[in-house]
Design a protein around this motif. Structure first.
Motif, PDB file in Angstrom:
ATOM      1  N   VAL A 139       3.006   6.468   5.049  1.00 55.09           N
ATOM      2  CA  VAL A 139       1.966   6.256   6.445  1.00 55.09           C
ATOM      3  C   VAL A 139       2.556   7.084   7.550  1.00 55.09           C
ATOM      4  O   VAL A 139       1.761   7.749   8.316  1.00 55.09           O
ATOM      5  N   ILE A 140       3.792   7.089   7.938  1.00 58.68           N
ATOM      6  CA  ILE A 140       4.354   7.649   8.762  1.00 58.68           C
ATOM      7  C   ILE A 140       4.229   9.274   8.912  1.00 58.68           C
ATOM      8  O   ILE A 140       4.006   9.829   9.920  1.00 58.68           O
ATOM      9  N   ASP A 141       4.245   9.776   7.758  1.00 59.52           N
ATOM     10  CA  ASP A 141       4.364  11.100   7.429  1.00 59.52           C
ATOM     11  C   ASP A 141       2.858  12.119   7.427  1.00 59.52           C
ATOM     12  O   ASP A 141       2.724  12.908   7.189  1.00 59.52           O
ATOM     13  N   GLY A 142       2.037  10.861   7.271  1.00 64.89           N
ATOM     14  CA  GLY A 142       0.679  11.620   7.144  1.00 64.89           C
ATOM     15  C   GLY A 142       0.136  11.471   5.669  1.00 64.89           C
ATOM     16  O   GLY A 142      -1.180  11.784   5.499  1.00 64.89           O
ATOM     17  N   ALA A 143       1.018  11.235   4.706  1.00 59.42           N
ATOM     18  CA  ALA A 143       0.505  11.299   3.256  1.00 59.42           C
ATOM     19  C   ALA A 143      -0.486  10.306   3.073  1.00 59.42           C
ATOM     20  O   ALA A 143      -1.388  10.537   1.862  1.00 59.42           O
ATOM     21  N   LEU A 144      -0.427   9.223   3.894  1.00 54.25           N
ATOM     22  CA  LEU A 144      -1.354   8.022   3.448  1.00 54.25           C
ATOM     23  C   LEU A 144      -1.994   7.665   4.712  1.00 54.25           C
ATOM     24  O   LEU A 144      -1.382   7.639   5.872  1.00 54.25           O
ATOM     25  N   PRO A 145      -3.419   7.713   5.071  1.00 55.20           N
ATOM     26  CA  PRO A 145      -3.916   7.217   6.370  1.00 55.20           C
ATOM     27  C   PRO A 145      -3.702   5.876   6.708  1.00 55.20           C
ATOM     28  O   PRO A 145      -3.386   5.567   8.027  1.00 55.20           O
ATOM     29  N   PHE A 146      -3.700   5.008   5.760  1.00 54.24           N
ATOM     30  CA  PHE A 146      -3.299   3.503   6.193  1.00 54.24           C
ATOM     31  C   PHE A 146      -2.637   2.958   4.910  1.00 54.24           C
ATOM     32  O   PHE A 146      -2.643   3.150   3.731  1.00 54.24           O
ATOM     33  N   ALA A 147      -2.169   1.603   5.181  1.00 50.70           N
ATOM     34  CA  ALA A 147      -1.660   0.882   4.046  1.00 50.70           C
ATOM     35  C   ALA A 147      -1.608  -0.511   4.234  1.00 50.70           C
ATOM     36  O   ALA A 147      -1.556  -1.094   5.335  1.00 50.70           O
ATOM     37  N   LEU A 148      -1.582  -1.324   3.078  1.00 49.10           N
ATOM     38  CA  LEU A 148      -1.463  -2.847   3.110  1.00 49.10           C
ATOM     39  C   LEU A 148      -0.020  -3.144   2.829  1.00 49.10           C
ATOM     40  O   LEU A 148       0.252  -2.797   1.627  1.00 49.10           O
ATOM     41  N   ASP A 155       8.169  -0.711  12.965  1.00 52.65           N
ATOM     42  CA  ASP A 155       8.557   0.659  13.146  1.00 52.65           C
ATOM     43  C   ASP A 155       7.647   1.257  14.473  1.00 52.65           C
ATOM     44  O   ASP A 155       6.680   0.924  14.277  1.00 52.65           O
ATOM     45  N   PRO A 156       8.194   1.656  15.568  1.00 50.17           N
ATOM     46  CA  PRO A 156       7.686   1.983  16.625  1.00 50.17           C
ATOM     47  C   PRO A 156       6.364   3.246  16.425  1.00 50.17           C
ATOM     48  O   PRO A 156       5.404   3.391  17.145  1.00 50.17           O
ATOM     49  N   ARG A 157       6.628   3.770  15.282  1.00 47.53           N
ATOM     50  CA  ARG A 157       5.589   4.754  15.139  1.00 47.53           C
ATOM     51  C   ARG A 157       4.498   4.434  14.457  1.00 47.53           C
ATOM     52  O   ARG A 157       3.504   5.159  14.226  1.00 47.53           O
ATOM     53  N   LEU A 158       4.191   2.973  14.094  1.00 47.52           N
ATOM     54  CA  LEU A 158       3.115   2.524  13.342  1.00 47.52           C
ATOM     55  C   LEU A 158       2.614   1.225  14.311  1.00 47.52           C
ATOM     56  O   LEU A 158       2.976   0.761  15.126  1.00 47.52           O
ATOM     57  N   VAL A 159       1.261   1.134  14.128  1.00 43.93           N
ATOM     58  CA  VAL A 159       0.431  -0.179  14.485  1.00 43.93           C
ATOM     59  C   VAL A 159       0.405  -1.128  13.274  1.00 43.93           C
ATOM     60  O   VAL A 159       0.034  -0.517  12.079  1.00 43.93           O
TER      61      VAL A 159
END
Length: 297
Positions: A139-148, A155-159
């Motif tokens: 999710v951080i590197d953009g390979a996935l748009p979101f995840a459960l 991680d400060p890079r994520l909501v």
């Protein structure tokens, strides 16, 4: 030069998952099809993208460059398709991509998808299931748009938004003398605690519980996957803590039994993680709204 986006997407999946075998499993196609897609892409760009060595998997410099630029290219293509989807007067269709940890796919995600696909039957689903550390990284590197994920991410890079709570259960072999009882940790002297594999968020949760319980002379054993742990518990190898939604059917069948410790195990959140600066596509937007609506009911 013609660049086939489907081949590019397949190649990026190979790189993200660390090999052709894993990519083929995730895509639900034959390994030979994945290998052929990568070979054709190498012909398209006139460069070797992967060093073919039976002992290891290694991406070339050209391959890494293609991945970096390819992600942006695929994102642009997705934006074009998303714009067309929003403008057309037709049922919503297309591919919903997401990531999930094993725990999240055992109850929370299937339940959410079932309701969503009832409303949008023309949508296809592509879910990448992996350990928490791998899903968070993708999710951080953009390979996935979101995840459960099970638990939360700081991680400060994520909501990170909790969307459900999973009740927990501590389980033991059904023929154990303590099965079905409220027990003091001291009575579990020398018990083996069965843990998920390293990199799993569930493992970290189990280790925190072990510190809290302070079972004298406890042993720790690692097994990969929830099914393996359930089987080990049912055969008397030790105890573990898993989501109640996962173990409920096994409890009803008598394959495992529950025990209660003095301090109740708190419910564990299932969280949605995403990058804060990424605008969701139409299908993602609809699914995220469905998720949040379900969590508020």
């Amino acid at each position: 030069m013609t660049l086939n986006l489907q081949r590019l997407q397949t190649f990026i999946r190979v790189v993200d998952l660390g090999g052709v075998t894993a990519a083929a499993r995730a895509l639900g196609i034959a390994q030979s099809s994945v290998s052929a897609a990568v070979s054709h892409l190498e012909t398209d760009v006139a460069a070797r993208l992967i060093e073919r060595d039976a002992r290891r998997f290694q991406v070339t410099d050209a391959g890494r460059t293609l991945v970096d630029h390819g992600r942006a290219l695929l994102a642009s293509a997705d934006e074009v398709l998303d714009g067309v989807a929003r403008a057309r007067d037709a049922p919503v269709g297309g591919m919903l991509r997401a990531g999930a940890t094993t725990t999240a796919t055992e109850h929370a995600l299937p339940r959410a998808l079932a309701g969503f696909l009832t409303s949008y039957p023309d949508v296809d689903v592509d879910v990448v299931v992996a350990r928490t550390e791998h899903i968070v990284a993708q999710v951080i590197d953009g390979a996935l748009p979101f995840a459960l994920i099970a638990g939360v991410s700081d991680d400060p890079r994520l909501v990170c938004e909790p969307i459900a709570m999973e009740q927990q259960a501590v389980i033991i072999a059904p023929d154990h003398l303590l099965a079905g009882q409220r027990v003091d940790p001291a009575t579990l002297h020398g018990t083996r605690l069965l843990l998920r594999e390293r990199g799993s968020g569930t493992r970290e949760h189990q280790l925190r519980l072990a510190e809290q319980w302070q079972i004298p002379a406890a042993q720790h054993s690692t097994l990969t996957g929830t099914s393996a742990i359930l089987a080990a518990v049912s055969h008397g190898l030790g105890i573990t803590c898993l989501s109640r939604s996962v173990v409920e059917i096994h409890l009803r069948a008598g394959a495992v039994a529950e025990i209660e410790l003095p301090t109740p195990v708190p419910a564990r959140p299932i969280s949605l993680i995403r990058r804060p600066n990424r605008t969701p596509h139409l299908i993602e937007e609809l699914f995220l709204a469905h998720l949040k609506k379900g969590s508020s009911v």
